[in-house]
Design a protein around this motif. Sequence first.
Motif, PDB file in Angstrom:
ATOM      1  N   ARG A 124      17.907  17.354  78.676  1.00 32.39           N
ATOM      2  CA  ARG A 124      16.649  17.985  78.268  1.00 32.39           C
ATOM      3  C   ARG A 124      15.288  17.640  78.962  1.00 32.39           C
ATOM      4  O   ARG A 124      15.495  16.392  79.750  1.00 32.39           O
ATOM      5  CB  ARG A 124      16.476  17.430  76.777  1.00 32.39           C
ATOM      6  N   ASP A 211      22.807   8.282  65.460  1.00 33.11           N
ATOM      7  CA  ASP A 211      23.331   6.909  65.277  1.00 33.11           C
ATOM      8  C   ASP A 211      24.772   6.791  65.890  1.00 33.11           C
ATOM      9  O   ASP A 211      24.904   6.005  66.800  1.00 33.11           O
ATOM     10  CB  ASP A 211      23.225   6.321  63.945  1.00 33.11           C
ATOM     11  N   TYR A 212      25.393   7.830  65.679  1.00 28.24           N
ATOM     12  CA  TYR A 212      26.865   7.654  66.160  1.00 28.24           C
ATOM     13  C   TYR A 212      27.164   8.020  67.638  1.00 28.24           C
ATOM     14  O   TYR A 212      28.058   7.246  68.255  1.00 28.24           O
ATOM     15  CB  TYR A 212      27.824   8.549  65.326  1.00 28.24           C
ATOM     16  N   GLN A 214      24.749   6.748  69.619  1.00 25.82           N
ATOM     17  CA  GLN A 214      24.291   5.362  70.377  1.00 25.82           C
ATOM     18  C   GLN A 214      25.435   4.469  70.032  1.00 25.82           C
ATOM     19  O   GLN A 214      25.531   3.596  70.922  1.00 25.82           O
ATOM     20  CB  GLN A 214      23.154   4.976  69.413  1.00 25.82           C
ATOM     21  N   MET A 215      26.084   4.649  68.877  1.00 23.56           N
ATOM     22  CA  MET A 215      27.205   3.461  68.481  1.00 23.56           C
ATOM     23  C   MET A 215      28.252   3.845  69.620  1.00 23.56           C
ATOM     24  O   MET A 215      28.873   3.007  70.097  1.00 23.56           O
ATOM     25  CB  MET A 215      27.749   3.944  67.300  1.00 23.56           C
ATOM     26  N   THR A 217      28.163   4.892  72.500  1.00 18.76           N
ATOM     27  CA  THR A 217      27.731   4.366  73.869  1.00 18.76           C
ATOM     28  C   THR A 217      27.900   2.912  74.105  1.00 18.76           C
ATOM     29  O   THR A 217      28.472   2.181  74.810  1.00 18.76           O
ATOM     30  CB  THR A 217      26.241   4.619  73.854  1.00 18.76           C
ATOM     31  N   VAL A 221      32.199   4.060  75.383  1.00 20.53           N
ATOM     32  CA  VAL A 221      33.015   5.252  75.558  1.00 20.53           C
ATOM     33  C   VAL A 221      32.137   5.805  77.094  1.00 20.53           C
ATOM     34  O   VAL A 221      30.839   5.774  76.792  1.00 20.53           O
ATOM     35  CB  VAL A 221      32.888   5.945  74.344  1.00 20.53           C
ATOM     36  N   PRO A 222      32.831   6.251  77.917  1.00 20.37           N
ATOM     37  CA  PRO A 222      32.119   6.969  79.051  1.00 20.37           C
ATOM     38  C   PRO A 222      31.471   8.269  78.448  1.00 20.37           C
ATOM     39  O   PRO A 222      31.923   9.058  77.771  1.00 20.37           O
ATOM     40  CB  PRO A 222      33.330   7.441  79.902  1.00 20.37           C
ATOM     41  N   GLN A 225      33.363  11.569  77.860  1.00 21.98           N
ATOM     42  CA  GLN A 225      33.966  11.590  76.647  1.00 21.98           C
ATOM     43  C   GLN A 225      33.139  11.568  75.103  1.00 21.98           C
ATOM     44  O   GLN A 225      33.322  12.150  74.294  1.00 21.98           O
ATOM     45  CB  GLN A 225      34.781  10.184  76.554  1.00 21.98           C
ATOM     46  N   ARG A 229      33.882  14.341  72.906  1.00 22.64           N
ATOM     47  CA  ARG A 229      34.706  14.030  71.641  1.00 22.64           C
ATOM     48  C   ARG A 229      33.677  13.835  70.604  1.00 22.64           C
ATOM     49  O   ARG A 229      33.972  14.130  69.611  1.00 22.64           O
ATOM     50  CB  ARG A 229      35.495  12.762  71.947  1.00 22.64           C
ATOM     51  N   HIS A 230      32.595  13.116  70.865  1.00 20.98           N
ATOM     52  CA  HIS A 230      31.781  12.864  69.662  1.00 20.98           C
ATOM     53  C   HIS A 230      30.704  13.811  69.544  1.00 20.98           C
ATOM     54  O   HIS A 230      30.332  13.923  68.347  1.00 20.98           O
ATOM     55  CB  HIS A 230      31.105  11.380  69.947  1.00 20.98           C
ATOM     56  N   PRO A 233      31.745  18.697  69.162  1.00 22.99           N
ATOM     57  CA  PRO A 233      32.164  18.986  67.757  1.00 22.99           C
ATOM     58  C   PRO A 233      31.310  19.171  66.735  1.00 22.99           C
ATOM     59  O   PRO A 233      31.062  20.036  65.666  1.00 22.99           O
ATOM     60  CB  PRO A 233      33.327  18.159  67.559  1.00 22.99           C
ATOM     61  N   ASN A 234      30.340  18.208  66.826  1.00 20.87           N
ATOM     62  CA  ASN A 234      29.133  18.335  65.712  1.00 20.87           C
ATOM     63  C   ASN A 234      28.043  19.160  66.108  1.00 20.87           C
ATOM     64  O   ASN A 234      27.398  19.695  65.343  1.00 20.87           O
ATOM     65  CB  ASN A 234      28.538  16.773  65.448  1.00 20.87           C
ATOM     66  N   LEU A 237      28.807  23.025  65.500  1.00 19.60           N
ATOM     67  CA  LEU A 237      29.091  23.469  64.135  1.00 19.60           C
ATOM     68  C   LEU A 237      27.977  24.420  63.615  1.00 19.60           C
ATOM     69  O   LEU A 237      28.144  25.581  63.170  1.00 19.60           O
ATOM     70  CB  LEU A 237      29.271  22.246  63.025  1.00 19.60           C
TER      71      LEU A 237
END
Lengths: 319, 675
Positions: A124, A211-212, A214-215, A217, A221-222, A225, A229-230, A233-234, A237
């Motif tokens: 962005r 938040d998730y 950031q969590m 990271t 988690v690279p 990924q 993965r995180h 999918p969200n 939707l």
Amino acid sequence: MIQLLLRRLALGFVTVWLVSVIIFLGVEALPGDACTAVLERDAHGEALAKCRVDMGLNAPALARYVDWAGAALTGDFGVSANGQDSISQIVGYRVRNSLLLAAGALSVGIPLSLLLGVVAGLWRDTWVDILFSAGAIFAMTIPEFVAATILILIFAIWLGWVPAIVLTPADAPPLDFFPEFVLAAVVLTMIMIAHIMRMVRSSVIEVMASDYIQMATLKGVPYWQIVFRHALPNALLPAINVIALTVAWLLGGVVVVEVVFNYPGLGRLLIDAISDRDLPVVQAITMIVAATYVGVNLVADILGLVLNPRLRSHHMSRG
Amino acid sequence: MANPPLIDIQGLSIGFLGRSGAMLPVLHAIDLRVCRGESIGIVGESGSGKSTLALAAMGYLKHGLKKISGEVIYNGADMFARSTGELARIRGGQLGLIPQNSGQALTPTLRIGRQLHEALRLHCALPDGGHEARAIDLLTQVRLPDPAVILRRYPHELSGGQQQRVAIAMALAGEPDALLLDEPTTGLDVTTQAHILELLRDLARTRNMAMVYVSHDLGVIARVCDRVQVLYAGETVLEGPVQAVLKTPAHPYARGLLASIPRLGDRSLPRALEGRPPAPGSDRTGCAFAPRCALATDQCRTIRPPMVTGEAGQETRCFYPEQTTRIDMTGSGAPLSCCMADNPAALSLNRVAIRYDRPGALARFLPARPRPPATVDDITLTITQGETLGLVGESGSGKSTILKTIAGLLPPAEGTITLGDGTALTPRVEQRRPEQLRRIQMVFQNPDESLNPRQTVADILGQPLRLYFGLKGAERHQRAAALLETVRLGAHYLDRRPGQLSGGEKQRVAIARAFAATPDIVLCDEITSALDVSVQAAVLELLNDLKARHQTTFIFVSHDLTVVRALSDRVAVLYQGRLCEIGASAAVYAAPSHPYTEVLLNAVLEPDPDHAPRLLAEDATDLSPPARGCPFQRRCPVKCGSICDTDIPPWQKAADGHAIRCHIPLKDLAKTGPA
């Protein structure tokens, strides 16, 4: 969840039924009927009366509605106003052609718009994002007939790669439409990409700030990924419903584009039927379009339920 | 300190680029050292930069923030100088983070198992088959029942306490040397909070980890930390051992903060800390706290005080640390306005039951299923005029639901609600006449959501004045200004919009809006939960003041037992939508009490390092009340037998209208009284 699905399904049927009633009543309210349309200037006196008896138009409205709706359920929409052609057959070819065009536009448009949206969202405020977003707004704001004309000018007239318009008859085998329908599909793709891409972009930006993410990271988690993965999918939707609307719009006949390219799809048939006052055909097309909208949105709802664990779950937690 | 620090933050300043193009700092030259086996607390109010500091310790800055100067040394090297790959190995491995809100920090589309496996795969060299066993082992360590079931769940299918435990297990997956905890128990129920903190204490001890707790709650810090660092407006103002900082703080801000916390053992209003911290990046000459400090001199306003050594091993940023003892740390001593017990009734609830589930149109065609027990059941209460009734209970206890029903937002399934003059309240708010509406007003938890951001304060206050009294023009304006005065805001606030107000100011406007209707009854739903303690104290003071002046009846809902204690004349304790105990506030907070009240009171954390909570019962996991018997049967530590499972306990009456709903005789309940 089953209950939710059943409720959606029931609502869908009610919607289609209501549409059928409205269409039937609308046609009833118009002056004239199928016989005046068929007989045209001869629609008076004995001929008209005989025709009405033949076509069962003297029966009460309710009985005629039941007949019409019952037949429509089995796919039989009666005969067109010229009194000869089976509507199911005419409309059938047109539906196939519209599906063909939609499939062409969707198979390129959906993956491309998702990709562009994700890229713009992840980067962005960089030049990539600005380029894509500006392009999307540009594509959205040009009216489709202008875009179509420009494409015809460039690819058909200057470069001569593809024919400018489609001359294939409606009932030709599908392969005969290639490559003539390519330009039409490109115009449609341009319009739909803009809508879906902008939606996906804002959704990706929102999820990446959550938040998730950031969590994830800070869990080490690279980056890629996290994205696959995180985040995706969200983020994808909410795109389902926009895609569904686009699909319904494409299947429902894209009148302007079909007229510009002379493409024998549902949209052009509708225009022709209206100008010919071919009411049975108008009725049939409207019913099909309504059912398509309801059906596609139902599929999107179900897909949303299946893909989103928060909606799917049985043991919901409070608060 | 013999061993070298594990995390060594030196002179760290972080800022963001302001609209003017200048760097506006949010953290000023912070130093922080944490060794193995040590727990450090970082305390401050919202906006003090404490979360930014915790994240910076992991080499992470939120979008828009930039490091200005300083270093974050972890294991000998600067986190901000490490490569992305190196950071990814350290984060979640040697350095674990436990986030504030695990419900939002767990990815909603991934099962717990996959998220745990991910952490194990990234940071733990285990053979392929070992992950499953290790995941179960981790969940057992954080004391989650049925770990195998939890692994297959999605985050939203767990309770808040379970989510927090999963987050802890995830941090432990990397065998961390240090844990950073960002408000680890904020938003959890008292009992859950106490359980989680005990768990963290145990883990820190057995694994010899370094812990950095970030919290606004001094009670939490008191329980788990060895040393405390107090942040104010992005700089450290006080640092020292927890005993000294919480008992004899050598900085005026810390003293003010401590005085603003309501205590369980002390029934008086806490002392409010006036004013508010400077906005990040605002011009600062002198001490940042000077505008709010009672001791401030001209020197404080012009020269920034250096860190000096104060009493009992404290380092304080104050010119006059020895004078700080002049600042009183006890409650304000403001006389609590109290109502007459024999006042007439203002509102009565008679056997009210409330249900959220409603049989849908489809349910009629489906085979009948047994209906779950009502969310709220059998509530019979009378509130006298001018009284403040506190409703306490954990989340899911139905306290807010009852308020909604009184306000008419959720019609009761059974029972009636009558006003003091005998008129029955119409169940639905849409059908209530303006006069009924006027008499009951509500103040909500979050003023950000309850005030329309597009309206000015004058519009917000003008609406009830127009609606109930038909006031227009200048008259309405004057009345609105007068209302602002009653909540101690000046008339110049009339032209502002909510976005231009601080949290406390917004809540005052919300209170003024409720009082614009000159109501008989004001319903307060967790109205101080979203505020900082110092602001909370001011709002409590204001409510007490309004109560004395207007003889208004309050129903005050809160999960915080100390806040309820500070303000209420009478208290009702709710568990899963059923009343357990009701009585005068002093009686409820003393023996004899219901076993549930007992559990709650013992779990409360006090900002006192010598106070330890007692964990009498497991924290809540059940969501729906049992179909039969005592609602508290599943968690009761003193359950007396099968009668609890089958029979709803009777009301046992003690002195002065104090009543307890329990099968255990009052004299036996008295023996188990609070510690």
